[in-house]
Scaffold this active site. Structure first.
Site, PDB file in Angstrom:
ATOM      1  N   HIS A 108       3.302   1.957   2.137  1.00  0.00           N
ATOM      2  CA  HIS A 108       3.789   2.427   3.440  1.00  0.00           C
ATOM      3  C   HIS A 108       5.312   2.291   3.539  1.00  0.00           C
ATOM      4  O   HIS A 108       5.924   1.459   2.874  1.00  0.00           O
ATOM      5  CB  HIS A 108       3.074   1.736   4.615  1.00  0.00           C
ATOM      6  CG  HIS A 108       3.470   0.318   4.900  1.00  0.00           C
ATOM      7  ND1 HIS A 108       2.667  -0.537   5.621  1.00  0.00           N
ATOM      8  CD2 HIS A 108       4.572  -0.413   4.581  1.00  0.00           C
ATOM      9  CE1 HIS A 108       3.271  -1.704   5.746  1.00  0.00           C
ATOM     10  NE2 HIS A 108       4.420  -1.666   5.121  1.00  0.00           N
ATOM     11  N   ASN A 110       0.825  -1.217   0.000  1.00  0.00           N
ATOM     12  CA  ASN A 110       0.000   0.000   0.000  1.00  0.00           C
ATOM     13  C   ASN A 110       0.857   1.265   0.000  1.00  0.00           C
ATOM     14  O   ASN A 110       0.339   2.362   0.207  1.00  0.00           O
ATOM     15  CB  ASN A 110      -0.944  -0.005   1.215  1.00  0.00           C
ATOM     16  CG  ASN A 110      -0.199   0.001   2.548  1.00  0.00           C
ATOM     17  OD1 ASN A 110       1.026   0.070   2.587  1.00  0.00           O
ATOM     18  ND2 ASN A 110      -0.953  -0.090   3.637  1.00  0.00           N
TER      19      ASN A 110
HETATM   20  P1  PGA Z   1       8.242  -7.021   3.359  1.00  0.00           P
HETATM   21  O1  PGA Z   1       7.660  -5.720   4.035  1.00  0.00           O
HETATM   22  O2  PGA Z   1       9.724  -6.790   3.201  1.00  0.00           O
HETATM   23  O3  PGA Z   1       7.942  -8.115   4.333  1.00  0.00           O
HETATM   24  O4  PGA Z   1       7.568  -7.159   2.043  1.00  0.00           O
HETATM   25  C1  PGA Z   1       8.040  -4.460   3.590  1.00  0.00           C
HETATM   26  C2  PGA Z   1       7.220  -3.411   4.294  1.00  0.00           C
HETATM   27  O5  PGA Z   1       6.032  -3.683   4.580  1.00  0.00           O
HETATM   28  O6  PGA Z   1       7.751  -2.342   4.559  1.00  0.00           O
END
Ligand code: PGA
Length: 243
Positions: free
Chosen positions: A138, A136
């Site tokens: 973030h 999303n």
């Molecule tokens: P992920 O998470 O490395 O587990 O994909 C990244 C994030 O949500 O900042």
């Protein structure tokens, strides 16, 4: 913003690790901002390998992590303290007292957040900040809607993030609903920023962050305002960029 695109996520992780290693070598007492999640695991493994081969000294490195769940103790295997110890800190010669994460168990969370900001300042500010990106958009736990002047604070996780992160827990109901996260302003104060992303599921968030308009709806879009920000991507994560 600079983009570096690699054929595989392994190559992306190795390149990002090499970038961090070079920065550590040129400033042994560097202040790093660090991230958790699935994406940095390979990069941390590379840094550990370099350390074991005698090529990388963490003895003077100082770290501040982006975020921590509220209510998980450091010995909970899904707390970010546990993750950092297991993936990096316990495997290199960093001094534990030089590693900082927000304390998600603090009785006065607001006071802890203010103290965290102060500790970053006292350390001289963050030289190099590592970021992942959520589907999303973030960064840290700065979910869509996070303002550009936000600082370390308690945040509510969105249903999407709770769902994304439930893969690390036995059940979605176990995922904490709140976290402490550095704010957008905290992140943007880092002198240099590296964002790493791999996989198709990140492609849209990456494209909106790099090429879309700067908006709290896509927190990573604020990185367009930073002077020294590099995205390390694999081909899949870069697949929706127009350039
Ligand atoms: P992920 O998470 O490395 O587990 O994909 C990244 C994030 O949500 O900042």
């Amino acid at each position: 913003m600079e983009l570096r695109v690699f054929d595989t996520r392994e190559q992306m992780s190795a390149a990002a690790a090499e970038f961090f290693a070079e920065r550590i070598k040129s400033k042994p007492n560097i202040v790093l901002g660090l991230a958790t999640g699935g994406t940095p695991v390979r990069m941390y493994a590379e840094l550990v390998r370099m350390h074991r081969e005698g090529k990388l000294d963490f003895s003077r490195v100082v770290t501040f992590n982006l975020d921590e769940y509220v209510g998980l103790s450091p010995d909970h295997d899904q707390s970010y303290r546990y993750f950092m110890d297991a993936n990096l800190f316990n495997k290199v010669n960093i001094r534990k007292k030089n590693t900082h994460l927000p304390d998600g168990m603090a009785t006065d969370l607001d006071a802890m957040c203010a103290a965290y900001e102060k500790a970053i300042k006292r350390a001289g500010g963050i030289d190099l900040q590592l970021l992942g990106i959520g589907g999303n958009g973030h960064i840290g736990f700065n979910e869509p809607g996070s303002p550009s002047d936000s600082r370390t604070r308690v945040v509510d996780l969105t249903p999407e993030t709770i769902r994304d992160n439930s893969r690390f827990f036995t059940d979605e109901s176990e995922v904490p609903r709140k976290a402490v996260s550095m704010g957008i302003a905290t992140v943007l104060e880092a002198r240099e920023i590296v964002l790493i992303a791999d996989g198709d599921h990140k492609a849209l968030a990456v494209a909106r962050s790099v090429e879309g308009k700067i908006t709290p709806d896509v927190p990573a879009s604020f990185l367009q305002e930073h002077k020294k920000c590099i995205f390390f991507l694999d081909r899949s994560a870069a697949s929706r960029l127009s350039r």
